[in-house]
Design an enzyme around this catalytic site. Structure first.
Site, mmCIF file in Angstrom:
data_model
loop_
_atom_site.group_PDB
_atom_site.id
_atom_site.type_symbol
_atom_site.label_atom_id
_atom_site.label_comp_id
_atom_site.label_asym_id
_atom_site.label_seq_id
_atom_site.Cartn_x
_atom_site.Cartn_y
_atom_site.Cartn_z
ATOM 1 N N HIS A 51 -9.295 0.662 5.462
ATOM 2 C CA HIS A 51 -8.001 0.942 6.093
ATOM 3 C C HIS A 51 -8.200 1.872 7.278
ATOM 4 C CE1 HIS A 51 -3.878 2.370 6.625
ATOM 5 N NE2 HIS A 51 -3.492 1.288 5.994
ATOM 6 N N LYS A 70 0.078 4.326 -0.262
ATOM 7 C CA LYS A 70 -0.550 5.511 0.337
ATOM 8 C C LYS A 70 -0.328 6.725 -0.581
ATOM 9 C CE LYS A 70 -0.165 3.357 4.836
ATOM 10 N NZ LYS A 70 -0.003 3.531 6.302
ATOM 11 N N GLY A 85 3.223 -1.149 4.226
ATOM 12 C CA GLY A 85 3.182 0.286 3.983
ATOM 13 C C GLY A 85 4.522 0.827 3.526
ATOM 14 N N GLY A 86 5.239 1.470 4.437
ATOM 15 C CA GLY A 86 6.480 2.151 4.086
ATOM 16 C C GLY A 86 7.515 1.277 3.410
ATOM 17 N N SER A 128 3.533 -2.533 10.458
ATOM 18 C CA SER A 128 4.995 -2.356 10.478
ATOM 19 C C SER A 128 5.752 -3.651 10.197
ATOM 20 C CB SER A 128 5.447 -1.749 11.817
ATOM 21 O OG SER A 128 4.918 -0.451 11.980
ATOM 22 N N GLU A 188 -4.687 -5.096 10.885
ATOM 23 C CA GLU A 188 -3.710 -4.032 11.099
ATOM 24 C C GLU A 188 -3.908 -3.441 12.502
ATOM 25 O OE1 GLU A 188 -4.304 -0.947 8.183
ATOM 26 O OE2 GLU A 188 -6.367 -0.632 8.812
ATOM 27 N N ASN A 209 0.864 -1.184 0.000
ATOM 28 C CA ASN A 209 0.000 0.000 0.000
ATOM 29 C C ASN A 209 0.900 1.234 0.000
ATOM 30 O OD1 ASN A 209 -1.896 1.999 0.412
ATOM 31 N ND2 ASN A 209 -2.315 1.451 2.538
ATOM 32 N N GLU A 254 -6.693 4.405 8.271
ATOM 33 C CA GLU A 254 -6.609 5.838 7.969
ATOM 34 C C GLU A 254 -7.910 6.343 7.367
ATOM 35 O OE1 GLU A 254 -1.824 5.368 7.286
ATOM 36 O OE2 GLU A 254 -3.140 5.608 5.545
ATOM 37 N N GLY A 286 3.094 2.616 11.247
ATOM 38 C CA GLY A 286 3.913 3.813 11.128
ATOM 39 C C GLY A 286 4.519 4.286 12.433
#
Length: 253
Positions: free
Chosen positions: A96, A11, A235-236, A214, A168, A9, A98, A174
């Site tokens: 999600h 983002k 994610g990241g 994470s 999640e 993802n 967010e 994050g």
């Protein structure tokens, strides 16, 4: 036998040119050495059409990060499920944390989005997870089960079987904190048991449940070794080939 999946993802990151460069690098690497899991990438909306045109989706499936809860109309800034399917997108992330937190999406809205996605032949990647205060108060199971029941348990067994679930823990997104492998397995097993209580063991056993808090190269293999953890929603670490590929390779023998 359920599918092992690693989904990235992105983002709100990367220009279209940067995104295409990354996905073409991933495709080249994965074509040379096919992974032991399904790989999905969910970039920003602007990337979707050029990415579908450039990518072999037998190697990397392309997904959207969201869809609207309407099929058309005066909804400025929204992108509808029929638009995604017509563009060749195959997956869509729904629910999600967010989207729940920043855009106040509730279970009724998410149920509508799931229905519209399924009607268009898209595979929803449906996210659930608890806040830190929920876990500290020992109500994390109740929160996650409520999210699943309210948004998904109206579905038939056939339609539910088309979903991918992603757990999640919001407190581990994050933040650099990660659920331990034991915590991840405990929640994934609880989710599978809850699904079985509604749809039966066969449906539950065939449901892919991803971990989305994470996950990175250093812990992916340990997390994925758990019997009820079927991969990750990343994610990241999905924003660069040198951090995403080792997670994908965590399933390699």
């Amino acid at each position: 036998m359920r599918t092992k999946i690693v989904a990235g993802n992105w983002k709100m990151n990367k220009s279209v040119a940067e995104g295409l460069e990354l996905v073409e690098t991933l495709q080249k690497e994965l074509k040379e050495q096919r992974p032991n899991c399904r790989v999905i990438v969910a970039p920003p909306f602007l990337h979707l059409v050029p990415m579908v045109e450039r990518v072999d989706q037998s190697i990397i499936g392309i997904g959207a990060q969201n869809c609207a809860d309407h099929t058309s109309g005066a909804y400025t800034g929204e992108v509808a499920a029929p638009m995604l399917s017509a563009s060749g997108v195959r997956y869509v992330i729904i629910g999600h944390s967010e989207r729940r937190a920043y855009y106040h999406e509730d279970s009724e809205t998410l149920a509508t989005k799931v229905n519209l996605a399924l009607a268009e032949g898209l595979t929803p990647i449906f996210c659930v997870g608890e806040q830190l205060e929920d876990r500290d108060a020992d109500r994390h199971f109740d929160v996650v089960e409520k999210q699943i029941k309210e948004a998904l348990f109206h579905l038939s067994s056939e339609d539910f079987s088309k979903l991918i679930l992603a757990y999640e823990p919001v407190w581990a997104i994050g933040t650099g904190r990660t659920a331990t492998p034991e915590q991840a397995q405990e929640m994934h097993a609880r989710i599978r048991s809850f699904v079985a209580s509604k749809y039966g063991q066969e449906v539950a056993d065939n449901c892919s449940i991803l971990y989305g808090g994470s996950c990175k190269a250093s812990n992916a293999k340990e997390l994925f070794a758990n019997p009820d953890v079927d991969g990750g929603l990343i994610g990241g670490a999905a924003l660069a080939a040198d951090t995403f590929l080792p997670i994908i390779r965590a399933f390699d023998k």
